[in-house]
Design a protein around this motif. Structure first.
Motif, mmCIF file in Angstrom:
data_model
loop_
_atom_site.group_PDB
_atom_site.id
_atom_site.type_symbol
_atom_site.label_atom_id
_atom_site.label_comp_id
_atom_site.label_asym_id
_atom_site.label_seq_id
_atom_site.Cartn_x
_atom_site.Cartn_y
_atom_site.Cartn_z
ATOM 1 N N ASN A 51 0.814 -1.223 0.000
ATOM 2 C CA ASN A 51 0.000 0.000 0.000
ATOM 3 C C ASN A 51 0.851 1.278 0.000
ATOM 4 O O ASN A 51 0.532 2.257 0.678
ATOM 5 C CB ASN A 51 -0.947 0.035 1.210
ATOM 6 C CG ASN A 51 -1.876 -1.166 1.247
ATOM 7 O OD1 ASN A 51 -2.063 -1.838 0.235
ATOM 8 N ND2 ASN A 51 -2.446 -1.438 2.399
ATOM 9 N N VAL A 52 1.961 1.263 -0.710
ATOM 10 C CA VAL A 52 2.932 2.366 -0.671
ATOM 11 C C VAL A 52 2.383 3.609 -1.387
ATOM 12 O O VAL A 52 1.855 3.527 -2.490
ATOM 13 C CB VAL A 52 4.270 1.924 -1.309
ATOM 14 C CG1 VAL A 52 5.209 3.110 -1.503
ATOM 15 C CG2 VAL A 52 4.930 0.856 -0.451
ATOM 16 N N LEU A 53 2.523 4.760 -0.727
ATOM 17 C CA LEU A 53 2.150 6.052 -1.313
ATOM 18 C C LEU A 53 3.361 6.956 -1.520
ATOM 19 O O LEU A 53 3.270 7.996 -2.148
ATOM 20 C CB LEU A 53 1.148 6.775 -0.406
ATOM 21 C CG LEU A 53 -0.225 6.116 -0.234
ATOM 22 C CD1 LEU A 53 -1.055 6.901 0.756
ATOM 23 C CD2 LEU A 53 -0.937 6.020 -1.572
ATOM 24 N N GLY A 54 4.479 6.575 -0.946
ATOM 25 C CA GLY A 54 5.682 7.400 -1.054
ATOM 26 C C GLY A 54 6.720 6.922 -0.060
ATOM 27 O O GLY A 54 6.653 5.795 0.442
ATOM 28 N N THR A 55 7.701 7.752 0.233
ATOM 29 C CA THR A 55 8.710 7.429 1.249
ATOM 30 C C THR A 55 8.692 8.515 2.320
ATOM 31 O O THR A 55 8.192 9.615 2.101
ATOM 32 C CB THR A 55 10.123 7.321 0.644
ATOM 33 O OG1 THR A 55 10.451 8.562 0.009
ATOM 34 C CG2 THR A 55 10.192 6.198 -0.363
ATOM 35 N N PHE A 56 9.274 8.202 3.478
ATOM 36 C CA PHE A 56 9.251 9.092 4.635
ATOM 37 C C PHE A 56 10.685 9.406 5.018
ATOM 38 O O PHE A 56 11.481 8.480 5.239
ATOM 39 C CB PHE A 56 8.529 8.393 5.791
ATOM 40 C CG PHE A 56 8.362 9.228 7.026
ATOM 41 C CD1 PHE A 56 7.204 9.953 7.224
ATOM 42 C CD2 PHE A 56 9.348 9.278 7.994
ATOM 43 C CE1 PHE A 56 7.031 10.721 8.368
ATOM 44 C CE2 PHE A 56 9.192 10.037 9.134
ATOM 45 C CZ PHE A 56 8.023 10.766 9.324
#
Length: 424
Positions: A51-56
């Protein structure tokens, strides 16, 4: 090459990069990645998680001049709390001048367990399983032959009984995992053992799983600090050392204090674990279990005073089953950079550095607590965070920080008020 780290924290971001470029040998690819602030790509992140939306992102810092077992390291830290980096840098500077850290890796094995239940005669089953130890170890190694080729593999097997609401017979497998943390390795071996153990015990297997309570991967770090490094005034130095020892005793006696004492230790340990791509959750779980090994949760470090030699002595032993291979270690550009900055240490060497950093963090915290108080050290850093939250530009931050410290009121409303005055 001797690096001049003097005033490193006061240099600008480009100046820090330039010093690193001139002083530490990095591959061209890593150097360019550092200059471009290259992080984990979304494409790789999407393969690592669901469910990846981006990186942190978190701040990536270094603690220079960390002396462990006679070798000096540049240690990468990933943490959002600036006081952690400042405290570690201060502590390592003091301890390095005093001779540095000595670290010992006692053993390097991971433990997995198969839980058996509905065993008709647990004592008889225990004896039968132990009589087949060599066969079971061979079976475990056949399930993961690549680790045997690298010099590791299953080393020992033991069996224990537990009585309660359900009676269990538990088989423990000890494995030399070499440079890997070994979770997949252990779990594969344990799955291979389950059918044979069910047959030998005439019982049922509930699960086969690695344990994060890594009591066969203990590492001890020690340091000896001459009192003159605590303060130029002899009386003040001795008083400070005695109070650090008392604070250590307090954390041994009171679990409420021990929890905060150990959290401070993990401020440093977690920062390095994250930077090197290791599972900080697993390490924390094992360490907190180790802190409770005698039935009372205690502080993990112990400080004593050698009055004859006039030295403050710090010591800490922790389970530290870290890895330099496997998992996502080779996939994250920042993690690759961390291992390069450290000089590509082995798993044992990395574990020694990590436990040493935990002890350094603890020294800095205790010295602040029993000395001027922890809040004084946090004041300027807290003011800087408030200035940024208030919307101050880079050139406005120093004056706003000065204003907050002068006012001695640390909240966002006050920061915005002072910033308004500065701008008018």
């Amino acid at each position: 090459m001797k690096i001049n780290w003097s005033g490193f924290s006061k240099k600008t971001y480009p100046e820090r990069l330039e010093l690193l470029k001139d002083s530490i040998i990095l591959s061209q690819e890593l150097q360019e990645g550092l200059e471009k602030n290259e992080n984990l790509s979304v494409q790789i992140a999407d393969q690592l998680s669901e469910n990846v939306l981006g990186t942190f992102s978190l701040p990536y810092s270094i603690v220079p001049e960390v002396l462990v077992n006679g070798q000096t390291y540049t240690v990468p830290y990933v943490t959002e709390e600036p006081s952690v980096v400042a405290a570690a840098s201060f502590a390592c500077k003091v301890i390095s001048r005093a001779g540095g850290f000595t670290a010992q890796v006692h053993e390097r094995q991971m433990i997995g367990q198969v839980a058996l239940y509905q065993v008709p005669d647990r004592e008889e089953a225990r004896q039968v399983i132990l009589s087949q130890k060599e066969e079971l170890l061979k079976l475990a190694n056949q399930a993961y032959p690549s680790i045997v080729k690298r010099g590791g593999g299953a080393r020992d097997l033991r069996v224990e009984q537990f009585s309660g609401q359900t009676d269990f017979l538990v088989v423990y497998l000890h494995v030399d995992t070499q440079e890997a943390m070994g979770a997949n390795m252990l779990n594969t071996m344990l799955e291979a053992l389950k059918p044979r153990l069910e047959n030998l015990s005439q019982g049922q297997s509930l699960m086969g799983i690695l344990s994060n309570y890594a009591t066969e991967s203990l590492v001890t770090a020690t340091c000896r600090i001459a009192l003159r490094y605590l303060s130029p005034q002899n009386d003040q130095a001795r008083e400070l050392a005695e109070k650090i020892v008392l604070a250590s005793h307090f954390a041994q006696a009171d679990p409420y204090r021990a929890a905060t004492h150990n959290k401070g230790i993990f401020n440093g340990i977690d920062a390095l674990l994250i930077a090197t791509g290791n599972d900080w959750r697993a390490i924390e779980a094992g360490a907190h279990a180790y802190a409770s090994r005698d039935g009372l949760y205690r502080g993990l470090s112990l400080w004593t005073l050698d009055s004859e030699k006039e030295e403050l002595i710090g010591e800490m032993t922790l389970p530290m089953p870290v890895a330099t291979k496997g998992g996502s270690i080779g996939l994250n550009p920042r993690v690759v950079l961390s291992h390069e900055l450290l000089g590509h240490p082995s798993a044992k060497e990395l574990a020694s550095i990590i436990v040493s950093m935990g002890l350094a963090q603890n020294f800095a915290a205790l010295k602040a607590l029993v000395g001027a108080g922890i809040q004084q050290g946090h004041m300027k850093l807290q003011a800087k965070s408030l200035a940024l939250l208030a919307g101050a530009k880079e050139a406005e931050v120093p004056k706003l920080v000065e204003g907050l410290i002068a006012e001695k009121t640390f909240n966002l409303e006050k920061a915005k008020s002072i910033l308004e005055i500065l701008r008018s």
